[in-house]
Design an enzyme around this catalytic site. Structure first.
Site, mmCIF file in Angstrom:
data_model
loop_
_atom_site.group_PDB
_atom_site.id
_atom_site.type_symbol
_atom_site.label_atom_id
_atom_site.label_comp_id
_atom_site.label_asym_id
_atom_site.label_seq_id
_atom_site.Cartn_x
_atom_site.Cartn_y
_atom_site.Cartn_z
ATOM 1 N N LYS A 172 0.839 -1.211 0.000
ATOM 2 C CA LYS A 172 0.000 0.000 0.000
ATOM 3 C C LYS A 172 0.871 1.258 0.000
ATOM 4 C CE LYS A 172 -1.665 3.016 2.712
ATOM 5 N NZ LYS A 172 -1.855 4.171 1.828
ATOM 6 N N GLY A 225 7.038 5.829 7.900
ATOM 7 C CA GLY A 225 6.125 6.964 8.024
ATOM 8 C C GLY A 225 6.250 7.610 9.381
ATOM 9 N N VAL A 229 1.648 6.646 13.496
ATOM 10 C CA VAL A 229 1.101 5.472 12.789
ATOM 11 C C VAL A 229 1.985 4.252 13.058
ATOM 12 C CG1 VAL A 229 0.438 4.521 10.543
ATOM 13 C CG2 VAL A 229 -0.009 6.918 11.044
ATOM 14 N N GLU A 247 10.393 2.318 10.162
ATOM 15 C CA GLU A 247 11.342 3.384 9.827
ATOM 16 C C GLU A 247 10.583 4.691 10.006
ATOM 17 O OE1 GLU A 247 12.775 6.164 8.558
ATOM 18 O OE2 GLU A 247 13.031 5.544 6.468
ATOM 19 N N CYS A 281 13.401 11.399 5.548
ATOM 20 C CA CYS A 281 13.536 10.896 6.924
ATOM 21 C C CYS A 281 14.956 11.102 7.431
ATOM 22 C CB CYS A 281 13.140 9.436 6.987
ATOM 23 S SG CYS A 281 13.856 8.456 5.675
ATOM 24 N N GLU A 377 10.929 16.278 14.335
ATOM 25 C CA GLU A 377 11.123 16.232 12.885
ATOM 26 C C GLU A 377 10.204 17.252 12.205
ATOM 27 O OE1 GLU A 377 9.931 12.572 10.740
ATOM 28 O OE2 GLU A 377 11.972 12.610 9.937
HETATM 29 P P1 NAD Z 1 1.673 8.818 7.904
HETATM 30 O O1 NAD Z 1 2.459 8.033 8.859
HETATM 31 O O2 NAD Z 1 0.263 9.186 8.272
HETATM 32 O O3 NAD Z 1 1.560 8.050 6.494
HETATM 33 C C1 NAD Z 1 2.499 7.109 6.042
HETATM 34 C C2 NAD Z 1 1.767 5.928 5.420
HETATM 35 O O4 NAD Z 1 0.951 5.297 6.405
HETATM 36 C C3 NAD Z 1 0.830 6.297 4.284
HETATM 37 O O5 NAD Z 1 0.835 5.274 3.309
HETATM 38 C C4 NAD Z 1 -0.543 6.320 4.959
HETATM 39 O O6 NAD Z 1 -1.610 6.042 4.080
HETATM 40 C C5 NAD Z 1 -0.385 5.176 5.944
HETATM 41 N N1 NAD Z 1 -1.290 5.264 7.104
HETATM 42 C C6 NAD Z 1 -1.803 6.376 7.677
HETATM 43 N N2 NAD Z 1 -2.599 6.033 8.720
HETATM 44 C C7 NAD Z 1 -2.578 4.687 8.794
HETATM 45 C C8 NAD Z 1 -3.167 3.739 9.673
HETATM 46 N N3 NAD Z 1 -3.957 4.116 10.668
HETATM 47 N N4 NAD Z 1 -2.903 2.424 9.479
HETATM 48 C C9 NAD Z 1 -2.080 2.036 8.501
HETATM 49 N N5 NAD Z 1 -1.507 2.879 7.616
HETATM 50 C C10 NAD Z 1 -1.736 4.193 7.779
HETATM 51 O O7 NAD Z 1 2.495 10.128 7.571
HETATM 52 P P2 NAD Z 1 1.952 11.505 6.963
HETATM 53 O O8 NAD Z 1 0.687 11.952 7.615
HETATM 54 O O9 NAD Z 1 1.925 11.322 5.512
HETATM 55 O O10 NAD Z 1 3.117 12.493 7.410
HETATM 56 C C11 NAD Z 1 3.123 12.991 8.737
HETATM 57 C C12 NAD Z 1 4.524 13.081 9.309
HETATM 58 O O11 NAD Z 1 5.130 11.794 9.280
HETATM 59 C C13 NAD Z 1 5.505 13.938 8.526
HETATM 60 O O12 NAD Z 1 5.421 15.267 8.862
HETATM 61 C C14 NAD Z 1 6.824 13.368 8.936
HETATM 62 O O13 NAD Z 1 7.260 13.895 10.150
HETATM 63 C C15 NAD Z 1 6.522 11.900 9.112
HETATM 64 N N6 NAD Z 1 6.919 11.131 7.896
HETATM 65 C C16 NAD Z 1 8.037 10.389 7.987
HETATM 66 C C17 NAD Z 1 8.456 9.689 6.868
HETATM 67 C C18 NAD Z 1 9.693 8.859 6.890
HETATM 68 O O14 NAD Z 1 10.274 8.638 5.841
HETATM 69 N N7 NAD Z 1 10.101 8.348 8.024
HETATM 70 C C19 NAD Z 1 7.747 9.762 5.685
HETATM 71 C C20 NAD Z 1 6.578 10.525 5.631
HETATM 72 C C21 NAD Z 1 6.178 11.202 6.753
#
Ligand code: NAD
Length: 475
Positions: A172, A225, A229, A247, A281, A377
């Site tokens: 996904k 992410g 989450v 990660e 990240c 971050e």
């Molecule tokens: P997020 O964690 O919400 O999203 C990352 C992924 O998780 C996406 O594919 C999303 O659809 C999925 N997701 C969201 N809620 C979920 C759930 N309840 N169950 C399973 N999957 C779920 O991140 P975001 O809202 O896109 O970004 C928010 C913050 O996260 C950013 O500001 C940053 O600090 C951090 N981030 C970190 C990375 C990294 O590479 N470590 C990448 C993106 C964002």
């Protein structure tokens, strides 16, 4: 236009919840559509993956898995320009950077194509009359959830090792950016992988993401992410007693000593925070610099920051927009909060006109390492400058965050380079350089709250396999 569909059991099918619009962050307009999926789609994908694992895919030799992965690498390379254009439109990253990312997804498939038949167990000397050996066996059905910042690269990074090791995958990508990923699946789907080996389900995190993270039929979950989450993913994995790879980002220090080659460090330090508009990240977001070279280096940084060109992805800028309005507001709020806490903006690039979600690279001076901006971050192009006195102080500051993803040490003193490298708690440490995660060959992953498990390199194969010990009593 890419297919606004899921790829399940070898077929393109509609999402059970309809479709979702994708936005182009450079212009605040529609970039395409993806399938909106939920529990029903995940059920079908997991069922198909299980059948593939227990059927044709499970019987495919390591040699043939490698060949298929190599074919994937080739078809992706042949279509680099198209993939890069989609990635750039969808994420807002400059086209030249998107081209690097599109090449890298192919590189992941290439690397793990070669690794597929070179990853094996050991024989173990045991008692007389016994032969003992270990096998590295695939876990079964692996679940993969990635974010929007490097869709193509992360697809290669997470899927290629899982497939090389013989797992069947349910994947996904993020709802904010995944058009290029869907196209990559279209290309790979025609290469002859047995039906059900690779499954793609797109849509919202709280719908399809949560359904995948909660599914009892998954044997391993890999997630990149946000920490929030990540915690949910871990809780769900605990409910089903299955391993998880997390990660979750970082607050990575670039430690610069007074004997460092400042001219060499300058462009690397700048790039490490502005690459992908800071939405990386492993961004080098804390500049930890020795007091006696602080002014000289900061003056050079100010000059550079003012010249950084921000603009729509297709205008050949140094950096493009932030991914969406919500993230843009988050970055703006971080800077406001830092100013209210006493930090000063030393330099800011120019903000372009237009409807894109632009945030100009910002240099924040004399930040206290205890402050909010130094500890959290930002996920935007904001560099916090934190001065230090001596080596012990530098190590203390470098480690004094909850994260531990990567770090850099800049010095010409070899002894110091080793001492500081050994003392820093991070999954990757660079000396006189910075890799933002580094090459495909280099194991990558976090310590502390940056997460655990390793991706990239041969190391990734350990995470997606288990050891089976075979003990033969032959007398
Ligand atoms: P997020 O964690 O919400 O999203 C990352 C992924 O998780 C996406 O594919 C999303 O659809 C999925 N997701 C969201 N809620 C979920 C759930 N309840 N169950 C399973 N999957 C779920 O991140 P975001 O809202 O896109 O970004 C928010 C913050 O996260 C950013 O500001 C940053 O600090 C951090 N981030 C970190 C990375 C990294 O590479 N470590 C990448 C993106 C964002």
């Amino acid at each position: 236009m890419t297919k606004a569909q899921n790829f399940i059991n070898g077929k393109w099918v509609d999402g059970s919840l309809g479709k979702l619009d994708m936005l182009n962050p450079s212009y605040d307009r529609k970039a395409g559509e993806i399938a909106r999926s939920g529990k029903e789609d995940v059920d079908a994908a997991v069922k198909a993956a299980r059948a593939a694992f227990e059927g044709m895919w499970g019987k495919t030799s390591a040699e043939d898995r490698g060949r298929l992965l190599y074919k994937a690498a080739q078809v992706l390379l042949e279509n680099v320009d198209e993939l890069a254009e989609l990635e750039s439109k969808d994420t807002g990253k400059p086209l030249k950077q998107a081209k690097t990312d599109a090449t890298l997804i192919a590189r992941y498939f290439e690397f793990y194509a070669g690794a597929a038949d070179k990853f094996h167990g050991d024989t173990i000397p045991f008692k007389d009359g016994y032969t003992v050996y270990t096998q590295r066996v695939p876990l079964g059905v692996t679940g993969h959830i990635i974010p929007w910042n490097y869709p193509l690269q992360m697809t290669g990074r997470t899927l290629a090792p899982a497939l090389a090791a013989g797992n069947a995958v349910v994947f996904k990508p993020a709802e904010d950016a995944c058009l290029a990923v869907v196209r990559a699946f279209e290309l790979i789907s025609e290469l002859g992988f047995p039906a059900g080996t690779l499954n793609l389900v797109t849509g919202l995190g709280q719908e399809v993401g949560a359904a995948l993270a909660n599914h009892p039929g998954i044997d391993h979950m890999a997630f990149t992410g946000s920490p929030e989450v990540g915690i949910e993913i871990m809780k769900n994995s605990a409910n089903h007693i299955r391993p998880v790879l997390l990660e979750l980002g970082g607050k990575s220090p670039q430690v610069i000593f007074n004997d460092a080659d400042l001219d060499a460090a300058l462009p690397v330090v700048v790039n490490a925070i502005i690459q992908n508009a800071g939405q990386t990240c492993s961004a080098g977001s804390r500049l930890v610099i020795q007091e006696d070279i602080h002014d000289e280096f900061v003056d050079k940084l100010i000059e550079r920051f003012k010249k950084i060109k921000v603009g729509p992805a297709d205008s050949d800028p140094d950096i493009g927009p932030i991914i969406n309005k919500k993230q843009l507001k988050r970055v703006e709020d971080f800077v406001k909060r830092a100013e209210e806490a006493g930090a000063t903006i030393l330099a800011q690039a120019e903000k372009p006109e237009g409807d894109g979600y632009f945030f100009p690279p910002t240099l924040m001076g004399r930040v206290n390492n205890d402050s909010y901006i130094a500890q959290n971050e930002v996920f935007g192009p904001v560099l916090a400058v934190i001065p230090f006195k001596d080596e012990a102080d530098a190590i203390r500051i470098a480690n004094d965050v909850e994260y531990g993803l990567i770090a850099a040490v800049w010095t010409k003193d070899n002894g110091r380079a080793h001492r500081v490298t050994n003392a820093i708690h991070a999954g990757q440490v660079y000396v006189n350089g910075y890799g933002a995660g580094g090459g495909v060959e280099l194991p990558f992953g976090g310590m502390k709250k940056s997460g655990f498990g390793r991706e990239k390199g041969f190391e990734a194969l350990y995470d997606v396999t288990a050891v089976k010990t075979v003990v033969i009593n032959h007398g």
